[in-house]
Design an enzyme around this catalytic site. Sequence first.
Site, PDB file in Angstrom:
ATOM      1  CB  SER A 153      -0.857  -0.083   1.266  1.00  0.00           C
ATOM      2  OG  SER A 153      -1.981   0.865   1.145  1.00  0.00           O
ATOM      3  CG  ASP A 195      -7.427  -3.071  -2.176  1.00  0.00           C
ATOM      4  OD1 ASP A 195      -7.947  -2.272  -1.133  1.00  0.00           O
ATOM      5  OD2 ASP A 195      -6.238  -3.017  -2.025  1.00  0.00           O
ATOM      6  CG  HIS A 231      -5.846  -2.403   1.254  1.00  0.00           C
ATOM      7  ND1 HIS A 231      -5.221  -2.115   0.250  1.00  0.00           N
ATOM      8  CD2 HIS A 231      -5.182  -1.552   2.367  1.00  0.00           C
ATOM      9  CE1 HIS A 231      -4.273  -1.297   0.599  1.00  0.00           C
ATOM     10  NE2 HIS A 231      -4.189  -0.787   1.710  1.00  0.00           N
TER      11      HIS A 231
END
Length: 227
Positions: free
Chosen positions: A121, A174, A206
């Site tokens: 991320s 996600d 995610h």
Amino acid sequence: MGANSSRKKMSSPTKLASSKHTATVIFLHGLGDTGHGWLEAFTQIAKPHIKYICPNAPTMPVSLNGGFEMPSWFDIKGLDPKSPEDEDGIKKAAKSLQDIISEEETKNNIKSDRIIVGGFSQGGAVALYSALTTDKPLAGILGLSTWLPLHKSFPQGCKGNKATPILQCHGKSDPVVPFTMGNMTADLLKSFTSNHELKSFNGLGHSSSPQEMQDVQVFIDKVLPHE
């Protein structure tokens, strides 16, 4: 209060190689996390000749979360591709990662082409930007559930690693960094790099998964073989 006014010193959870240290993986966590969980994940797939470094981000106010202080590599103002970006913070975080690479070279005699940089991320965003704006050749680049920040500065801003293997992984479910953003990042990377692969995972949100970590292990084994 400015985004950099309450930064705390960064520390680096590290797994040392169990035999002669000939390669290094440097992996950056996501927003609000620490490096400890990722270090544990890499411990499960560790090879004896590789050292794994999972730094902790400094603590700072994050605009996306109403200015609440949390571990963050840079300020995030929004998750839309058109949201304004913390250019200074991104570049400062990239420099910190490049400094870790330099330290491995100077203190441990590990050449940059025996180093993988990666992240999840927000950490993956730093890793991608850092790898593409250094002229030091790397062994590989890992980007999990991530995006390329300051994307309008590419391909002009790319200084190196155009042929370096890049593994990008993204869950199709996600809700935080949508798969569409991962796809846009992949399209951009493929336009000026020559060794990029995007792996998608049905039903993955995610987060990571055992299948993704297996693919990461295959990638690491390929680009950082035992010497």
